[in-house]
Design a protein around this motif. Structure first.
Motif, mmCIF file in Angstrom:
data_model
loop_
_atom_site.group_PDB
_atom_site.id
_atom_site.type_symbol
_atom_site.label_atom_id
_atom_site.label_comp_id
_atom_site.label_asym_id
_atom_site.label_seq_id
_atom_site.Cartn_x
_atom_site.Cartn_y
_atom_site.Cartn_z
ATOM 1 N N ILE A 247 32.681 58.352 -38.340
ATOM 2 C CA ILE A 247 33.751 57.972 -39.269
ATOM 3 C C ILE A 247 33.182 57.797 -40.672
ATOM 4 O O ILE A 247 33.740 58.287 -41.659
ATOM 5 N N SER A 248 32.053 57.102 -40.767
ATOM 6 C CA SER A 248 31.417 56.893 -42.064
ATOM 7 C C SER A 248 30.911 58.200 -42.656
ATOM 8 O O SER A 248 31.047 58.446 -43.862
ATOM 9 N N ARG A 249 30.366 59.058 -41.814
ATOM 10 C CA ARG A 249 29.754 60.299 -42.287
ATOM 11 C C ARG A 249 30.770 61.245 -42.910
ATOM 12 O O ARG A 249 30.478 61.929 -43.879
ATOM 13 N N VAL A 250 31.982 61.267 -42.351
ATOM 14 C CA VAL A 250 32.998 62.193 -42.865
ATOM 15 C C VAL A 250 33.926 61.523 -43.873
ATOM 16 O O VAL A 250 34.812 62.172 -44.420
ATOM 17 N N GLY A 251 33.733 60.223 -44.106
ATOM 18 C CA GLY A 251 34.548 59.520 -45.095
ATOM 19 C C GLY A 251 35.935 59.152 -44.616
ATOM 20 O O GLY A 251 36.852 59.014 -45.438
ATOM 21 N N ALA A 252 36.108 58.985 -43.309
ATOM 22 C CA ALA A 252 37.411 58.600 -42.768
ATOM 23 C C ALA A 252 37.583 57.083 -42.842
ATOM 24 O O ALA A 252 36.611 56.328 -42.829
ATOM 25 N N ALA A 253 38.830 56.649 -42.886
ATOM 26 C CA ALA A 253 39.115 55.216 -42.904
ATOM 27 C C ALA A 253 39.043 54.629 -41.504
ATOM 28 O O ALA A 253 38.709 53.453 -41.329
ATOM 29 N N ASN A 254 39.384 55.424 -40.511
ATOM 30 C CA ASN A 254 39.434 54.948 -39.134
ATOM 31 C C ASN A 254 39.442 56.148 -38.190
ATOM 32 O O ASN A 254 39.353 57.304 -38.634
ATOM 33 N N PRO B 266 41.927 57.519 -36.257
ATOM 34 C CA PRO B 266 42.993 58.513 -36.419
ATOM 35 C C PRO B 266 42.737 59.486 -37.563
ATOM 36 O O PRO B 266 42.966 60.692 -37.431
ATOM 37 N N GLU B 267 42.230 58.981 -38.697
ATOM 38 C CA GLU B 267 41.921 59.895 -39.798
ATOM 39 C C GLU B 267 40.737 60.784 -39.448
ATOM 40 O O GLU B 267 40.670 61.947 -39.865
ATOM 41 N N LEU B 268 39.789 60.266 -38.660
ATOM 42 C CA LEU B 268 38.680 61.093 -38.179
ATOM 43 C C LEU B 268 39.209 62.277 -37.385
ATOM 44 O O LEU B 268 38.753 63.415 -37.563
ATOM 45 N N VAL B 269 40.161 62.022 -36.487
ATOM 46 C CA VAL B 269 40.749 63.107 -35.695
ATOM 47 C C VAL B 269 41.443 64.111 -36.611
ATOM 48 O O VAL B 269 41.316 65.329 -36.420
ATOM 49 N N ALA B 270 42.140 63.614 -37.625
ATOM 50 C CA ALA B 270 42.817 64.511 -38.573
ATOM 51 C C ALA B 270 41.801 65.395 -39.294
ATOM 52 O O ALA B 270 41.994 66.613 -39.427
ATOM 53 N N ILE B 271 40.718 64.808 -39.748
ATOM 54 C CA ILE B 271 39.678 65.575 -40.440
ATOM 55 C C ILE B 271 39.078 66.616 -39.505
ATOM 56 O O ILE B 271 38.811 67.758 -39.902
ATOM 57 N N ALA B 272 38.874 66.233 -38.250
ATOM 58 C CA ALA B 272 38.303 67.162 -37.273
ATOM 59 C C ALA B 272 39.197 68.372 -37.055
ATOM 60 O O ALA B 272 38.715 69.517 -36.962
ATOM 61 N N TYR B 273 40.508 68.159 -36.994
ATOM 62 C CA TYR B 273 41.434 69.287 -36.827
ATOM 63 C C TYR B 273 41.451 70.160 -38.072
ATOM 64 O O TYR B 273 41.428 71.394 -37.979
ATOM 65 N N ARG B 274 41.471 69.545 -39.251
ATOM 66 C CA ARG B 274 41.517 70.333 -40.486
ATOM 67 C C ARG B 274 40.224 71.121 -40.705
ATOM 68 O O ARG B 274 40.241 72.191 -41.305
ATOM 69 N N ALA B 275 39.112 70.589 -40.179
ATOM 70 C CA ALA B 275 37.828 71.271 -40.324
ATOM 71 C C ALA B 275 37.628 72.369 -39.286
ATOM 72 O O ALA B 275 36.668 73.128 -39.366
ATOM 73 N N GLY B 276 38.536 72.445 -38.299
ATOM 74 C CA GLY B 276 38.405 73.458 -37.263
ATOM 75 C C GLY B 276 37.492 73.070 -36.119
ATOM 76 O O GLY B 276 37.184 73.896 -35.256
#
Length: 212
Positions: free
Chosen positions: A105-112, A114-124
């Motif tokens: 979560i910290s590495r990708v700059g997510a707040a929590n 759920p946002e980590l999962v969102a970033i993971a989907y957007r990143a493919g």
């Protein structure tokens, strides 16, 4: 003796290895200091450090930003698993699993998460995870907006502020969203998962993915 050249990334790899092995018993800053000191000491002795595959968990086949253990963690969150369940499924201590999630979560700059999962989907990163079957999913306008809020890392209080409603009303709105998506936790049908809701949003086109 000639001092060997050491790539700057080596210290980060050593630090990550320390974190992986020591779990929650060492902080990221302590691991970084340990990694830098280790590389400095080895270099001073004339050792040459090169990248290799033996004894290392990095890198995943999906993205260089990830470690191999990140993918099962992300998949578990997307399926609505708890950290305890992910730990049991991956044969990893729960504390280590939680610490790995916090680091990611910290590495990708997510707040929590759920946002980590969102970033993971957007990143493919989740392309190989099969979508969960659902019928045609349609959301009311406020539910759709709430889903965007979850993907942006907003908690219930922040959703209430974004909508200008009370905390109780925001909780009811999110409950309607979870019900519309069938985003319950598999092991606890009376509880919902924000991570699973976000994942289902991307799987079924309710949240936009970047154009290829």
């Amino acid at each position: 003796m000639r001092r060997a050249h050491i790539a700057p990334a080596v210290a980060a790899v050593v630090a990550a290895q320390a974190l992986t092995r020591l779990g929650h018993r060492i902080t990221t800053q302590e691991a970084s200091t340990l990694g830098a000191a280790t590389v400095e000491a080895l270099t001073a002795e004339g050792w040459s450090i090169t990248a290799g595959t033996v004894g290392t968990t990095r890198l995943s086949s999906v993205a260089p930003e990830l470690w191999k253990h990140d993918l099962p963690l992300l998949a578990g969150l997307a399926r609505g698993r708890t950290y305890r369940e992910i730990a049991a499924e991956t044969h990893t201590p729960e504390g280590t699993t939680r610490h790995r999630a916090a680091r990611l979560i910290s590495r990708v700059g997510a707040a929590n998460a759920p946002e980590l999962v969102a970033i993971a989907y957007r990143a493919g990163w989740m392309n190989s995870l099969a979508p969960e079957p659902r019928g045609r999913l349609t959301l009311a306008e406020d539910e759709q907006r709430a889903l965007y809020c979850l993907a942006d890392g907003l908690d219930t209080a922040a959703v209430a502020d974004a909508f200008g409603i009370t905390h109780t009303a925001a909780a009811r709105l999110l409950s309607r969203l979870y019900a519309a998506l069938d985003a319950t936790r598999p092991s606890t049908p009376d509880r919902s998962s924000r991570c699973r809701a976000v994942a289902l949003g991307y799987q079924h086109g309710l949240l936009p993915l970047p154009a290829n």
